[in-house]
Design a protein around this motif. Structure first.
Motif, PDB file in Angstrom:
ATOM      1  N   CYS A  29       0.840  -1.190   0.000  1.00 49.04           N
ATOM      2  CA  CYS A  29       0.000   0.000   0.000  1.00 49.04           C
ATOM      3  C   CYS A  29       0.881   1.248   0.000  1.00 49.04           C
ATOM      4  N   GLY A  30       0.355   2.353  -0.496  1.00 42.64           N
ATOM      5  CA  GLY A  30       1.024   3.644  -0.416  1.00 42.64           C
ATOM      6  C   GLY A  30       2.436   3.666  -0.977  1.00 42.64           C
ATOM      7  N   THR A  31       3.338   4.203  -0.182  1.00 47.14           N
ATOM      8  CA  THR A  31       4.735   4.328  -0.617  1.00 47.14           C
ATOM      9  C   THR A  31       5.376   2.969  -0.865  1.00 47.14           C
ATOM     10  N   SER A  32       4.995   1.981  -0.070  1.00 50.17           N
ATOM     11  CA  SER A  32       5.541   0.625  -0.262  1.00 50.17           C
ATOM     12  C   SER A  32       5.121   0.076  -1.616  1.00 50.17           C
ATOM     13  N   SER A  76       6.065  -3.755   3.476  1.00 54.86           N
ATOM     14  CA  SER A  76       5.402  -2.914   4.465  1.00 54.86           C
ATOM     15  C   SER A  76       6.419  -2.373   5.460  1.00 54.86           C
ATOM     16  N   GLN A  77       6.524  -1.053   5.546  1.00 53.65           N
ATOM     17  CA  GLN A  77       7.448  -0.444   6.504  1.00 53.65           C
ATOM     18  C   GLN A  77       7.068  -0.900   7.923  1.00 53.65           C
ATOM     19  N   SER A  78       5.810  -0.712   8.268  1.00 54.78           N
ATOM     20  CA  SER A  78       5.359  -1.010   9.631  1.00 54.78           C
ATOM     21  C   SER A  78       5.189  -2.507   9.863  1.00 54.78           C
ATOM     22  N   THR A  81       0.167  -3.071   8.328  1.00 54.09           N
ATOM     23  CA  THR A  81      -0.906  -2.520   7.487  1.00 54.09           C
ATOM     24  C   THR A  81      -1.990  -3.559   7.248  1.00 54.09           C
ATOM     25  N   VAL A 128       5.268  10.369   9.662  1.00 57.72           N
ATOM     26  CA  VAL A 128       4.234   9.581   8.978  1.00 57.72           C
ATOM     27  C   VAL A 128       4.620   9.341   7.518  1.00 57.72           C
ATOM     28  N   ALA A 129       5.167  10.376   6.894  1.00 53.91           N
ATOM     29  CA  ALA A 129       5.547  10.241   5.479  1.00 53.91           C
ATOM     30  C   ALA A 129       6.791   9.367   5.368  1.00 53.91           C
ATOM     31  N   SER A 130       6.668   8.280   4.640  1.00 54.14           N
ATOM     32  CA  SER A 130       7.781   7.333   4.531  1.00 54.14           C
ATOM     33  C   SER A 130       8.813   7.850   3.541  1.00 54.14           C
ATOM     34  N   LYS A 215       4.416  12.375  -1.678  1.00 57.96           N
ATOM     35  CA  LYS A 215       5.086  13.106  -0.601  1.00 57.96           C
ATOM     36  C   LYS A 215       4.553  14.535  -0.506  1.00 57.96           C
ATOM     37  N   GLU A 218       0.996  14.445   0.865  1.00 54.64           N
ATOM     38  CA  GLU A 218       0.909  14.031   2.272  1.00 54.64           C
ATOM     39  C   GLU A 218       1.268  15.140   3.252  1.00 54.64           C
TER      40      GLU A 218
HETATM   41  C1  AGP Z   1       3.684   6.937   3.044  1.00 55.27           C
HETATM   42  O1  AGP Z   1       4.391   8.081   3.289  1.00 55.27           O
HETATM   43  C2  AGP Z   1       2.475   6.774   3.870  1.00 55.27           C
HETATM   44  N1  AGP Z   1       2.758   6.838   5.236  1.00 55.27           N
HETATM   45  C3  AGP Z   1       1.635   5.563   3.493  1.00 55.27           C
HETATM   46  O2  AGP Z   1       1.305   5.661   2.144  1.00 55.27           O
HETATM   47  C4  AGP Z   1       2.317   4.222   3.727  1.00 55.27           C
HETATM   48  O3  AGP Z   1       3.319   4.001   2.791  1.00 55.27           O
HETATM   49  C5  AGP Z   1       1.272   3.110   3.617  1.00 55.27           C
HETATM   50  O4  AGP Z   1       0.294   3.320   4.615  1.00 55.27           O
HETATM   51  C6  AGP Z   1       1.899   1.732   3.769  1.00 55.27           C
HETATM   52  O5  AGP Z   1       2.469   1.602   5.022  1.00 55.27           O
HETATM   53  P1  AGP Z   1       3.413   0.348   5.320  1.00 55.27           P
HETATM   54  O6  AGP Z   1       4.610   0.464   4.428  1.00 55.27           O
HETATM   55  O7  AGP Z   1       3.753   0.493   6.780  1.00 55.27           O
HETATM   56  O8  AGP Z   1       2.608  -0.884   5.055  1.00 55.27           O
END
Ligand code: AGP
Length: 338
Positions: A29-32, A76-78, A81, A128-130, A215, A218
């Motif tokens: 999702c999103g940046t990922s 996924s960064q986190s 998601t 918040v912004a990756s 970016k 956001e």
């Molecule tokens: C990116 O700057 C946002 N925070 C958002 O798009 C994010 O990339 C998206 O919610 C996915 O998050 P994740 O990588 O933790 O799964």
């Protein structure tokens, strides 16, 4: 540490699955998702494996065909998601496909629910912004594409050595760009009060254009859209006038001549062009309103360098507009609900 080889311990055991993979499905999702889209170009070109990059939120409700010899990569960064987690659980229920994770948070749900994976080690990402996680995701995916391409003998030993060497030179080239942060901020200041912006890129830089637009949206709340540069003629060009800044990723690669004509199309409609070019570039400098140089690099590595000025520009514009760049409105660092 031996810098002439790529070693990704977390996927070592599943490398045979990757080598034999019928297809790679990327879920994010999103940046990922943007990082996944960059890797589509790299896996297909260097490892010769078909790739599908899926928005996890759509994939989980579609009726996709998933084969047992597919390899699914969840980015996924986190690692928390909700849509990405649900999508990999669906794959698990419906197939014997191998599921890999690329996560930044150790011990996260996605890293625990996948068969193997790689941590991006970008450090805790507070804003918040990756940004740094995006760079780290692309680095890991690039390493996977090079490694797989070499193992599958699509990349010759001598080229592989050069590509790995080029990868180790990226940090120094990024430092080069950061030396010009002041200049990049001066360029950004000129666009603080715009209400819309377009981002254009070709090939592996098209997803970076999408990321640049995300970016800006956001953290500065300016409406922005990223497009494959050639798509502009099919609609977005109608938006172009003297109030529309167009950020163009125009490095010297095999689409260079074509991106010059895209820039001329924008200038013909009085659009404002901010071009990200390869150092020493002369032609675009004569037609663009602002030019930001980045060091030359191996074509596959250009996303890692080209995104840096776009991250600085969105940051500077947001700061100048008095926005909270770390905690932008309406956004959560990890979207754990649908
Ligand atoms: C990116 O700057 C946002 N925070 C958002 O798009 C994010 O990339 C998206 O919610 C996915 O998050 P994740 O990588 O933790 O799964």
């Amino acid at each position: 540490m031996d810098q002439s080889k790529i070693f990704l311990g977390g996927i070592f055991d599943v490398l045979p699955k990757l080598i034999e993979a019928r297809r790679i499905i990327i879920l994010a999702c999103g940046t990922s998702w943007h990082a996944g889209l960059v890797s589509e170009y790299l896996f297909e070109e260097y490892a010769r494996v078909p790739v599908e990059v899926e928005y996890a939120s759509e994939f989980r409700y579609r009726k996709p065909l998933i084969y047992d010899n597919d390899v699914v990569i969840a980015i996924s960064q986190s690692g928390e998601t909700a849509d990405t987690l649900a999508a990999i659980r669906m794959v698990r229920e419906q197939s014997e496909a191998t599921i890999l994770g690329i996560c930044n948070v150790a011990g996260s749900s996605i890293s625990r629910e996948t068969d193997a994976g790689v941590y991006t080690h970008a450090g805790i990402e507070i804003g918040v912004a990756s940004t740094k996680a995006f760079t780290a995701q692309i680095t890991v995916l690039t390493m996977m594409a090079f490694l797989l391409g070499h193992r599958k003998k699509h990349i010759a030993d001598s080229d592989y050595v050069q590509m790995v060497k080029a990868l180790t030179q990226v940090p120094e080239k990024m430092r080069e760009i950061l030396k010009h942060e002041g200049f990049i901020k001066d360029v950004a200041n000129k666009y603080t009060n715009v209400t819309n912006a377009l981002y254009l890129g070709r090939g592996v830089l098209y997803p970076v254009a999408l990321e640049g637009a995300l970016k800006l949206k956001e953290i500065s709340y300016i409406h922005a859209e990223g497009y494959p540069a050639a798509e502009m003629k099919h609609g977005p060009i109608a938006l172009i006038d003297e109030n529309m800044p167009v950020f163009v990723l125009a490095i010297k690669d095999d689409s260079y001549e074509k991106i010059i004509s895209n820039i001329q199309e924008v200038k013909a409609r009085n659009g404002k062009v901010v071009a990200i070019v390869t150092e020493g570039e002369k032609t675009i400098r004569k037609i663009a309103d602002d030019v930001i140089e980045i060091p030359s690099c191996h074509r596959a590595l250009s996303p890692l360098l080209a995104v840096v000025p776009l991250q600085i520009i969105s940051y500077q514009i947001a700061v100048m507009r008095g926005c909270n760049v770390d905690q932008p409105r309406n956004l959560a660092k990890s979207v754990t609900v649908e």
